[in-house]
Motif scaffolding. Structure first.
Motif, short mmCIF file in Angstrom:
data_model
loop_
_atom_site.label_atom_id
_atom_site.label_comp_id
_atom_site.label_asym_id
_atom_site.label_seq_id
_atom_site.Cartn_x
_atom_site.Cartn_y
_atom_site.Cartn_z
N GLU A 157 0.86 -1.18 0.00
CA GLU A 157 0.00 0.00 0.00
C GLU A 157 0.89 1.23 0.00
O GLU A 157 2.06 1.16 0.42
N LEU A 158 0.38 2.32 -0.51
CA LEU A 158 1.11 3.59 -0.52
C LEU A 158 0.57 4.48 0.58
O LEU A 158 -0.58 4.93 0.51
N ALA A 159 1.39 4.73 1.59
CA ALA A 159 0.99 5.57 2.71
C ALA A 159 1.63 6.94 2.57
O ALA A 159 2.79 7.07 2.19
N LEU A 160 0.87 7.97 2.86
CA LEU A 160 1.35 9.35 2.83
C LEU A 160 0.36 10.20 3.60
O LEU A 160 -0.78 9.79 3.84
N LEU A 161 0.80 11.39 3.98
CA LEU A 161 -0.13 12.28 4.66
C LEU A 161 -1.27 12.69 3.72
O LEU A 161 -1.04 12.94 2.53
N GLU A 162 -2.46 12.77 4.25
CA GLU A 162 -3.61 13.17 3.45
C GLU A 162 -3.40 14.55 2.83
O GLU A 162 -3.81 14.79 1.69
N ALA A 163 -2.72 15.45 3.55
CA ALA A 163 -2.46 16.79 3.01
C ALA A 163 -1.60 16.73 1.76
O ALA A 163 -1.76 17.54 0.84
N GLU A 164 -0.71 15.76 1.68
CA GLU A 164 0.15 15.60 0.51
C GLU A 164 -0.65 15.06 -0.67
O GLU A 164 -0.55 15.56 -1.79
N ARG A 165 -1.45 14.06 -0.42
CA ARG A 165 -2.30 13.50 -1.48
C ARG A 165 -3.23 14.57 -2.03
O ARG A 165 -3.35 14.73 -3.26
N ALA A 166 -3.87 15.31 -1.14
CA ALA A 166 -4.84 16.31 -1.57
C ALA A 166 -4.19 17.41 -2.39
O ALA A 166 -4.75 17.89 -3.39
N PHE A 167 -3.01 17.84 -2.00
CA PHE A 167 -2.33 18.93 -2.71
C PHE A 167 -2.01 18.55 -4.14
O PHE A 167 -2.32 19.28 -5.09
N ALA A 188 3.55 13.08 -9.54
CA ALA A 188 2.90 12.80 -8.26
C ALA A 188 1.55 12.12 -8.48
O ALA A 188 1.20 11.14 -7.80
N GLN A 189 0.79 12.62 -9.46
CA GLN A 189 -0.51 12.03 -9.75
C GLN A 189 -0.37 10.61 -10.30
O GLN A 189 -1.19 9.74 -10.01
N SER A 190 0.69 10.37 -11.08
CA SER A 190 0.92 9.03 -11.61
C SER A 190 1.23 8.04 -10.50
O SER A 190 0.79 6.89 -10.52
N ALA A 191 2.00 8.50 -9.51
CA ALA A 191 2.30 7.63 -8.37
C ALA A 191 1.04 7.29 -7.60
O ALA A 191 0.79 6.12 -7.26
N ALA A 192 0.22 8.30 -7.34
CA ALA A 192 -1.03 8.05 -6.62
C ALA A 192 -1.95 7.14 -7.42
O ALA A 192 -2.62 6.25 -6.86
N SER A 193 -1.98 7.33 -8.73
CA SER A 193 -2.85 6.52 -9.58
C SER A 193 -2.40 5.06 -9.60
O SER A 193 -3.25 4.15 -9.61
N ALA A 194 -1.08 4.83 -9.61
CA ALA A 194 -0.58 3.46 -9.66
C ALA A 194 -1.00 2.65 -8.43
O ALA A 194 -1.12 1.43 -8.49
N TYR A 195 -1.23 3.36 -7.32
CA TYR A 195 -1.62 2.68 -6.07
C TYR A 195 -3.03 3.08 -5.64
O TYR A 195 -3.37 3.00 -4.45
N ARG A 196 -3.86 3.49 -6.60
CA ARG A 196 -5.16 4.09 -6.26
C ARG A 196 -6.03 3.17 -5.42
O ARG A 196 -6.84 3.64 -4.61
N ASP A 197 -5.90 1.85 -5.61
CA ASP A 197 -6.71 0.93 -4.83
C ASP A 197 -6.06 0.58 -3.49
O ASP A 197 -6.65 -0.16 -2.69
N ARG A 198 -4.85 1.11 -3.29
CA ARG A 198 -4.10 0.76 -2.08
C ARG A 198 -3.51 2.01 -1.42
O ARG A 198 -2.46 1.94 -0.81
N LEU A 199 -4.19 3.13 -1.57
CA LEU A 199 -3.73 4.36 -0.92
C LEU A 199 -4.11 4.34 0.56
O LEU A 199 -5.22 3.95 0.92
N LYS A 200 -3.18 4.79 1.39
CA LYS A 200 -3.44 4.83 2.83
C LYS A 200 -3.14 6.23 3.34
O LYS A 200 -2.01 6.52 3.75
N PRO A 201 -4.10 7.14 3.30
CA PRO A 201 -3.88 8.50 3.82
C PRO A 201 -3.61 8.45 5.33
O PRO A 201 -4.30 7.74 6.07
#
Length: 315
Positions: A157-167, A188-201
C-alpha cells in the motif's frame, strides 16, 4: 643488514605501470551499490543510495546575502554545484517491510535511479515490501511505478499524509503553474494513480507500524513528513527533505530552496527540527544528507553542524 644500495637495487626491479595503463585498468568502473544497515533496537533500517543530484548553493534563497565561500571551504568543498545524495530507506520490524520513498527512477538522468539495485543488494525483493511510505511526492521520491504506470511494489500500500495527497491530486493547485511544476504534479498524480486501490492516507502522529510514527514537517510541500522509528531505548528520525544542501543549510538554516512550496514555513520547520534533534540528541537520517546519511545534529555558532554516525559493526 640491508643497505641503501640494496634498497635501490630492489626498487629498480619493480615495473611501474604508466599512468595511461593505470587509467585503462579503471575505465568503466562505477561506485559500488549503496546499501547500509543501521540497528534501531530490534528494528533494522537500511539506507539505499538512489544516486545524486548536483545542486548549486547559490540557488538557495538568501544566499546572495551569505558568504558561501567560507562555509563551503570549511566543508572541504569548492565553489560550484554540490553532489547531493538521494536516499531511500527500508524499515524491517520483523513483522513489516516498509520502503520509505522510491528514488528518482528516470526523472533525473543517469546519476540517479539506482534504488532498485540498492534494494536488491539489501536482500529485499519488490514483492516483500508491504508498505511504501512517501515522505512527499516530488520526482526524486516517486520512482514507485513503471513507465506503463504500474506499481513497482505489487503487494504494497502507498501511505502518505492526506495533506500531501490532496495537494498534488487537485488540478486547481497548478493552474497557471510553470511547466516544471506541472511535470512535478503529473509524476505525483501518476504515483497516486498506480496505487489508487491501495492508498493509505495518514495523519500527523499516527502509527504506520508498531514503533514507526508519522511526523508532519510542512513547508517543503504541504504534506511533507518524516518517520520516528523507536525500539526499546533507541530511536531514529527519518526526516525527509529537511535539508537539501546540508553543508550550507546546517550552518544557515534560514536558507531555503526554490523547490520549497512554502519557503518561510520550510525554514521555520527546519529550525524546529534542528532544535529538537540537537536538544534530544536524536539520531537522524535524511533524504539528501550525504549517504549513508545517519548522524547527529549539534549546535555550532549561530547555526548547526552534522556529525556522521560511526560505522555500525553490529545491528
Amino acid at each position: 643488514m640491508s643497505t641503501r644500495r640494496d634498497f635501490i637495487a630492489a626498487a629498480a626491479s619493480f615495473t611501474l605501470l604508466p599512468v595511461a595503463g593505470v587509467r585503462a585498468q579503471t575505465e568503466g568502473l562505477a561506485q559500488v551499490v549503496g546499501a547500509y544497515r543501521r540497528g534501531v533496537g530490534d528494528i533494522v533500517v537500511t539506507a539505499l543510495l538512489d544516486g545524486f543530484l548536483q545542486l548549486d548553493p547559490t540557488m538557495l534563497t538568501g544566499s546572495d546575502q551569505v558568504a558561501l565561500g567560507p562555509i563551503l571551504a570549511q566543508n572541504f568543498l569548492g565553489a560550484g554545484p554540490v553532489d547531493t545524495s538521494i536516499n531511500a530507506y527500508v524499515i524491517q520490524t520483523g513483522e513489516r517491510t516498509i520502503l520509505v520513498d522510491g528514488g528518482a527512477a528516470s526523472a533525473f538522468g543517469p546519476t540517479a535511479g539506482h534504488a532498485d539495485a540498492a534494494l536488491a543488494a539489501a536482500g529485499v525483493s519488490a514483492d516483500q515490501v508491504d508498505t511504501v511510505f512517501a515522505t512527499h511526492l516530488h520526482p526524486d521520491h516517486v520512482g514507485l511505478f513503471t513507465a506503463d504506470g504500474v506499481a513497482r511494489f505489487p503487494n504494497a500500500e502507498l501511505a502518505l499524509l492526506e495533506a500531501e495527497r490532496a495537494f498534488w491530486t487537485e488540478d486547481a493547485n497548478f493552474s497557471g503553474a510553470d511547466d516544471q511544476t506541472k511535470s512535478f504534479a503529473q509524476l505525483a498524480q501518476s504515483a497516486a494513480s498506480a496505487y489508487r486501490d491501495r492508498l493509505k492516507p495518514m495523519t500527523n502522529g499516527a502509527d504506520l507500524a508498531p514503533g514507526v510514527r508519522v511526523m508532519h514537517f510542512p513547508g517543503h510541500t504541504p504534506g511533507h513528513a518524516g518517520l520516528m522509528v523507536s525500539s526499546g531505548d533507541a530511536s531514529l528520525l527519518l526526516w525527509g527533505d529537511i535539508v537539501h544542501i546540508g553543508p550550507v543549510q546546517f550552518a544557515k538554516p534560514g536558507l531555503t530552496i526554490p523547490f520549497d512550496v512554502d519557503q518561510p514555513l520550510a525554514a521555520e520547520t527546519r529550525a524546529t527540527v534542528f532544535d529538537m534533534a540537537a536538544n534530544e540528541r536524536l539520531e537522524i537520517g535524511g533524504s539528501h544528507v550525504d549517504f549513508p546519511s545517519f548522524g547527529h545534529v549539534y549546535r555550532r555558532g549561530d547555526g548547526y553542524g552534522f556529525a556522521p554516525a560511526r560505522w555500525d559493526h553490529q545491528l
